[in-house]
Design an enzyme around this catalytic site. Sequence first.
Site, PDB file in Angstrom:
ATOM      1  N   ASP A  53     -10.660   3.923  -1.215  1.00  0.00           N
ATOM      2  CA  ASP A  53     -11.350   2.891  -0.434  1.00  0.00           C
ATOM      3  C   ASP A  53     -12.871   2.886  -0.618  1.00  0.00           C
ATOM      4  O   ASP A  53     -13.503   3.929  -0.709  1.00  0.00           O
ATOM      5  CB  ASP A  53     -11.061   3.093   1.058  1.00  0.00           C
ATOM      6  CG  ASP A  53      -9.596   2.863   1.379  1.00  0.00           C
ATOM      7  OD1 ASP A  53      -8.773   2.885   0.448  1.00  0.00           O
ATOM      8  OD2 ASP A  53      -9.290   2.671   2.552  1.00  0.00           O
ATOM      9  N   GLY A 101      -5.088   3.513  -8.046  1.00  0.00           N
ATOM     10  CA  GLY A 101      -5.281   3.752  -9.476  1.00  0.00           C
ATOM     11  C   GLY A 101      -4.377   4.818 -10.070  1.00  0.00           C
ATOM     12  O   GLY A 101      -4.517   5.176 -11.243  1.00  0.00           O
ATOM     13  N   ASP A 151       0.821  -1.209   0.000  1.00  0.00           N
ATOM     14  CA  ASP A 151       0.000   0.000   0.000  1.00  0.00           C
ATOM     15  C   ASP A 151       0.861   1.266   0.000  1.00  0.00           C
ATOM     16  O   ASP A 151       1.576   1.545   0.974  1.00  0.00           O
ATOM     17  CB  ASP A 151      -0.885  -0.069   1.263  1.00  0.00           C
ATOM     18  CG  ASP A 151      -1.972   0.969   1.269  1.00  0.00           C
ATOM     19  OD1 ASP A 151      -1.999   1.820   0.364  1.00  0.00           O
ATOM     20  OD2 ASP A 151      -2.791   0.931   2.196  1.00  0.00           O
TER      21      ASP A 151
HETATM   22  C1  GAL Z   1      -5.594   2.204   2.855  1.00  0.00           C
HETATM   23  C2  GAL Z   1      -6.054   1.055   1.980  1.00  0.00           C
HETATM   24  C3  GAL Z   1      -7.012   0.215   2.785  1.00  0.00           C
HETATM   25  C4  GAL Z   1      -6.299  -0.311   4.003  1.00  0.00           C
HETATM   26  C5  GAL Z   1      -5.703   0.837   4.812  1.00  0.00           C
HETATM   27  C6  GAL Z   1      -4.832   0.333   5.954  1.00  0.00           C
HETATM   28  O1  GAL Z   1      -4.720   2.994   2.143  1.00  0.00           O
HETATM   29  O2  GAL Z   1      -6.669   1.566   0.827  1.00  0.00           O
HETATM   30  O3  GAL Z   1      -7.530  -0.834   1.992  1.00  0.00           O
HETATM   31  O4  GAL Z   1      -5.316  -1.218   3.612  1.00  0.00           O
HETATM   32  O5  GAL Z   1      -4.937   1.671   4.003  1.00  0.00           O
HETATM   33  O6  GAL Z   1      -4.290   1.368   6.710  1.00  0.00           O
END
Ligand code: GAL
Length: 756
Positions: free
Chosen positions: A573, A552, A510
């Site tokens: 999200d 994306g 991420d």
């Molecule tokens: C976001 C991600 C989520 C989750 C979260 C965890 O950036 O899109 O799906 O993984 O971080 O902190």
Amino acid sequence: MGLKYLSTVVVLATALTLTAQNLPLRQIPIDQGWLFNPTDDPSFSGIRVDEKNWKPISVEKDWDSQGHKGLIGFAWYRLKFVLPKALRNEDKLKEGMFLVVGKVDDGDQVFLNGEFVGQNGKTFNPGSKPPADFRTGQWQLERIYKLAMNDPRLKWGSENVLAVRVANPSGPGGMYGGGQHIRVVGMSNILDFQAQSAPFTFYGSELVKKFDLLNTSSKFSVQGTLNIDVVGIMSGKKIINNTRTIDIAPGEKMPINVQLGIKDEACKISYHIAFKDGDSYEFKEESPYILTPPVSNMPKINGATTFGARPGKPFMFTVPVSGERPMTITASGLPKSLAINSQTGIITGITPALGTYKILIKATNARGEATRELEIISGDRLALTPPMGWNSWNCWGLSVDEEKVVASARTFVEKGLRDHGWSYINIDDGWEIVGSSPDPKRDSDGNILVNNKFPNMKRLGDRLHDLGLKFGIYSSPGPLTCGGYTGSYEYEQNDANSYAEWGVDYLKYDWCSYGRVAKDSSLAELKKPYEVMRDALGKVNRDIVLSLCQYGMGKVWEWGDSVGGQLWRTTYDITDTWNSMSTIGFSQVENAPFAKPGAWNDPDMLVLGWVGWGPNLHPTRLTPDEQYTHMSLWCLLSAPLLLGCDLTRLDPFTLNLLTNDEVLAINQDKMGRQATQKVIDGSIQVWVKELHDGGKAIGIFNLGETTTEYEVNLESIGIAGNKTIRDIWRQRDLSQLQSKHRTRIAPHGVTLLKVI
Ligand code: GAL
């Protein structure tokens, strides 16, 4: 007919008179007239601030959609409003008032008339100083601050200045909806109306829901009337309409029982309480209805028909078979390096040399026998069909721990999800050491340390593998994850080695704080961290699926495959609302040509079942029809299917939604095509996915608010000839295919068909 119409009009007229003349002032909106400043200055909390350069902003939608795209850091909102004295007189319960600031992405600090009120939904006493750090991942939380009517921060009968400082460490930011207002605490606030958390249960021919109305006050009785109104959504039929008196003593509860015959449509249920103190409360929901026939006792081999693995690496694949146990599962044609456990159907060993191995699986139980071919493709590509599994984020957020993960894994087995192809159990953020903690984050060799919620990752991996499930983990290429935990930056190879040692099969990687490392937003910089991790994973003796999470950026679908990803998030999200799910799902258009075996567009995880992004969960806010749409659309899109719910609380409806093998087969189709949008006609959309057997899956979606009859012209979407047409949710053949197909679709619902 005439008489009924007349009585409706009379009731309506009475209600209108009441609203206009008799109802006291209980609530004032504060959702208009806000000003915005995209910089940070502590003096902005004050009463007198030069607002010359402040610009009007809507607090209904994030700042990104209002000219501040990509704004990371802090910004301020301000509003001036008059607090009418009349509101103060309505505090009959002497409980004070709520200042509702609504939803804030990600953190908020609220000041009233220059004084600090609270942060992230927690009210502080008058005179408190704001804590230094108020960032949070709780962007879904509605911020509600409770103040007594004599709170010194309030100015009755004159102008008040409300200032909100917003922190946004990543992604979109700002105040975004939630209906900002001020309201007096009334009977509706001391009554705990527990309908939302009570599931519907299917008892024989009845659908039953039992819940309590709990009076949480120790001083006041709750009195009024409760009206329950139930109407069939497709049929429009009135099913129940009754009104009863409620009189609940302090601390007592009143049981409510809603009983409907089993229906093949959702029913709209409205609960309306008119309280004696003039307050009112309304809750609306829709009842579930099950379309999929029960899973048969006969053996049935489900799930993917191809599985990819890399030569020489440890191999594990569980053959998903439904049906009564005990069952014997055998595999003929297995290469010598692999063996099947005939009781569990788990195939393990070492992936053979490059090539395609056609295996014949046979499953036998007391009721009969089933056979099916499985192709094991030893090559470079993994995830030849979209990964199906569970991820901890949408349910537990940062409150995940080992026991919660193991409980989910056990449920996969006990409730039979594994038998339908669900296989990954993925831990999301929150297993590492928090970045701000004084504790070491890594050992002296640079190996990542885990926090005390995950005492032994290798043991966890073994527990999952023993159940025939795959083990997924999460990290960020930056120094910190989105939740502020330790990331992999500059320790990528150490982390890849640790994952391999623990038996990890899947990594969600991420972007998050990598934004601070990247030199710019060029394609090369966007790709770099993923290439580094691809290379690190390439050096370990394990197949680890790489899931790119960077929302994306830079049209990741055009290059995700080339940097070693098997899947990539295409958006920010998801959350459990129609708006979020449908906006994300129906926008997966441009990326369709890039989906193929081992390369999947990921519109984010499923928001079915009990979700919550933290310790407190709630049932998804999607209606049953919206849930059918969610599953149908994600299957058509060849999207990874990652459940984000507490599996131990799976109700029969959700379980049914997740175990329709014909629907799942559309998702797992080995050709790996993504559906394309063929028709947009008013609120109707038709999406078509080509399947490897020459068939086509068709989703006809009703994005509108009313039940709609629609006729699809099949020829115009490329379907012609003497074919059969099947209702996939009901698993029922329909009449022989005509050139047009007529269907009736519930609001936000779907008709899912397969023609062949
Ligand atoms: C976001 C991600 C989520 C989750 C979260 C965890 O950036 O899109 O799906 O993984 O971080 O902190």
